[in-house]
Write a protein that holds these residues in place. Structure first.
Motif, short mmCIF file in Angstrom:
data_model
loop_
_atom_site.label_atom_id
_atom_site.label_comp_id
_atom_site.label_asym_id
_atom_site.label_seq_id
_atom_site.Cartn_x
_atom_site.Cartn_y
_atom_site.Cartn_z
N THR A 160 -7.44 8.50 -4.97
CA THR A 160 -7.10 7.37 -4.31
C THR A 160 -7.90 6.75 -3.29
N ASP A 161 -8.13 5.69 -2.73
CA ASP A 161 -8.91 5.25 -1.84
C ASP A 161 -8.24 4.14 -0.86
N LYS A 162 -9.18 3.73 0.10
CA LYS A 162 -8.39 3.06 1.33
C LYS A 162 -7.70 1.80 1.05
N SER A 163 -8.21 1.23 -0.08
CA SER A 163 -7.63 -0.11 -0.48
C SER A 163 -6.06 0.20 -1.04
N ASN A 164 -5.82 1.46 -1.30
CA ASN A 164 -4.57 1.78 -1.87
C ASN A 164 -3.81 2.45 -1.03
N THR A 165 -4.41 3.40 -0.15
CA THR A 165 -3.78 4.08 0.63
C THR A 165 -3.47 3.57 2.07
N LEU A 166 -2.05 3.63 2.49
CA LEU A 166 -1.84 3.27 3.86
C LEU A 166 -2.03 4.40 4.87
N MET A 204 0.81 -1.38 0.05
CA MET A 204 -0.03 -0.01 -0.16
C MET A 204 0.83 1.43 0.08
N ILE A 205 0.42 2.57 -0.23
CA ILE A 205 0.86 3.72 -0.32
C ILE A 205 1.14 4.61 0.69
N ILE A 206 2.14 4.99 0.91
CA ILE A 206 2.29 6.14 1.97
C ILE A 206 2.47 7.44 1.31
N TRP A 207 1.38 8.24 1.00
CA TRP A 207 1.83 9.51 0.25
C TRP A 207 2.54 10.49 1.09
N LEU A 208 3.45 11.19 0.36
CA LEU A 208 3.97 12.65 0.51
C LEU A 208 3.32 13.51 -0.27
N ALA A 209 2.49 14.33 0.36
CA ALA A 209 1.42 15.14 -0.50
C ALA A 209 1.62 16.52 -0.05
N SER A 210 1.54 17.43 -0.96
CA SER A 210 1.83 18.73 -0.92
C SER A 210 1.23 19.67 -2.03
N TYR A 211 0.95 20.76 -1.76
CA TYR A 211 1.08 21.86 -2.72
C TYR A 211 2.04 22.45 -3.24
N PRO A 212 2.57 22.66 -4.54
CA PRO A 212 3.98 22.99 -4.76
C PRO A 212 4.59 23.88 -4.06
N LYS A 213 5.92 23.71 -3.87
CA LYS A 213 6.66 24.68 -3.43
C LYS A 213 6.54 24.71 -1.89
N SER A 214 6.09 23.61 -1.16
CA SER A 214 5.75 23.67 0.18
C SER A 214 6.59 22.91 1.02
N GLY A 215 7.65 22.10 0.28
CA GLY A 215 8.81 21.45 1.11
C GLY A 215 8.87 19.89 0.79
N ASN A 216 8.21 19.67 -0.25
CA ASN A 216 8.06 18.32 -0.43
C ASN A 216 9.34 17.24 -0.72
N THR A 217 10.21 18.06 -1.53
CA THR A 217 11.17 17.72 -1.68
C THR A 217 12.26 17.64 -0.75
N TRP A 218 12.30 18.46 0.30
CA TRP A 218 12.90 18.39 1.52
C TRP A 218 12.75 17.44 2.47
N VAL A 219 11.29 16.94 2.55
CA VAL A 219 10.69 15.90 3.55
C VAL A 219 11.13 14.52 2.46
N ARG A 220 11.17 14.50 1.35
CA ARG A 220 11.48 13.21 0.63
C ARG A 220 12.91 12.92 1.02
N SER A 221 13.88 14.19 1.02
CA SER A 221 15.36 13.93 1.13
C SER A 221 15.26 13.49 2.73
N ILE A 222 14.81 14.02 3.60
CA ILE A 222 14.88 13.27 4.96
C ILE A 222 14.54 12.11 5.16
N ILE A 223 13.50 11.63 4.59
CA ILE A 223 12.75 10.23 4.82
C ILE A 223 13.74 9.14 3.92
N THR A 224 14.08 9.47 2.67
CA THR A 224 15.16 8.68 2.11
C THR A 224 16.30 8.55 2.78
N SER A 225 16.90 9.37 3.43
CA SER A 225 18.19 9.31 4.07
C SER A 225 17.79 8.35 5.30
N LEU A 226 16.83 8.62 5.92
CA LEU A 226 16.29 7.66 7.08
C LEU A 226 16.10 6.10 6.76
#
Length: 281
Positions: free
Chosen positions: A96-102, A1-23
């Protein structure tokens, strides 16, 4: 299932992706831009091209949102996706829906600070950028041919407030991250992320690794890496066709210093409910 990193553009999504992938994808916490490929974008051409050849048609693509995610989730593995898409339902088609989103990690930023960032990123005037936030909007499609890696799938944003509300309301497995909190106390936000993800996946980290994550994903470090040609997600100015700095001002972008009063007030009046809820007013 999917864990979404969702945001409006230019809100810090790339920063959070960087943190999570490093983790998740390093032993020592040191970040490099190859890591963020572990959190790809959805929607993207590759997830839809077997279902339709008309990738620039929103009415066509939306028919396959769920079907594409069903196929992604056939392996029953947990995976992460970045998205700027509105979490909407149009006719019988849900994004998306509950069957695909964790779960969802939603990153939000003060809309007053988004104006100049959107202006730079999308080659718009300040007034056009204000209207961008206030008006339901598509990005992608044919316009995105200017990107290094074209993605012709249209992405529906909605207004800034719609985007925030549709992703966060009635969402039980939600972690809300404010860009401003990332700036002011990255360590505490990393701890929040770790605690949240531990509900779904095993996390291996320690004090030293967390320190390395914070240091190697700082705005200045990411900006330096971009300057060195290591960032592949840059866009081009549609007038000059030159690359735009993705990591431009970051924490130094302060609406109080650069945003006209009438634009401030219009955003505050229009988004009053959501901005109050988030502590921006």
């Amino acid at each position: 299932m999917i864990i979404w990193l969702a945001s409006y553009p230019k809100s810090g999504n790339t920063w959070v992706r960087s943190i999570i992938t490093s983790l998740l994808y390093t032993e020592d916490g040191f970040f490099n831009f190859e890591l963020i490929k572990n959190i790809p974008q959805f929607p993207d051409n590759k997830y839809f091209k077997e279902f339709t050849s008309d990738l620039t048609s929103f009415d066509e693509v939306m028919k396959y949102w769920k079907i594409a995610q069903d196929k992604i989730n056939l392996d029953n593995e947990i995976k992460f996706f970045k998205t700027h898409h509105l979490n909407c339902k149009i006719n019988e088609y849900s994004f998306t829906d509950k069957s695909n989103t964790l779960a969802t990690i939603y990153i939000v930023r003060d809309p007053r600070n988004l104006v100049s960032s959107i202006s730079n990123h999308f080659s718009k005037t300040i007034d056009e950028s204000k209207k961008f936030l206030l008006t339901p909007k598509f990005i992608g499609g044919k316009e995105s041919k200017a990107r290094q890696k074209p993605n012709y799938i249209p992405t529906l944003l909605g207004t800034w407030s719609e985007h925030y509300k549709f992703w966060t309301m009635s969402n039980k497995n939600l972690l809300l991250i404010k860009y401003e909190d990332l700036v002011n106390d990255t360590e505490s936000q990393l701890e929040k992320i770790v605690k949240f993800l531990e509900k779904f996946i095993p996390i291996k980290t320690n004090k030293e690794k967390n320190y390395n994550i914070i240091k190697s994903t700082s705005f200045d470090q990411l900006k330096s890496m971009e300057k060195g040609g290591l960032f592949e997600e840059s866009v081009f100015n549609k007038f000059s066709n030159k690359k735009i700095d993705f990591f431009r001002l970051g924490p130094k972008n302060k609406w109080k210093d650069n945003l006209e009063k009438d634009i401030q007030k219009e955003l505050e009046n229009t988004f009053k409910e959501e901005m109050n809820e988030l502590g921006y007013l």
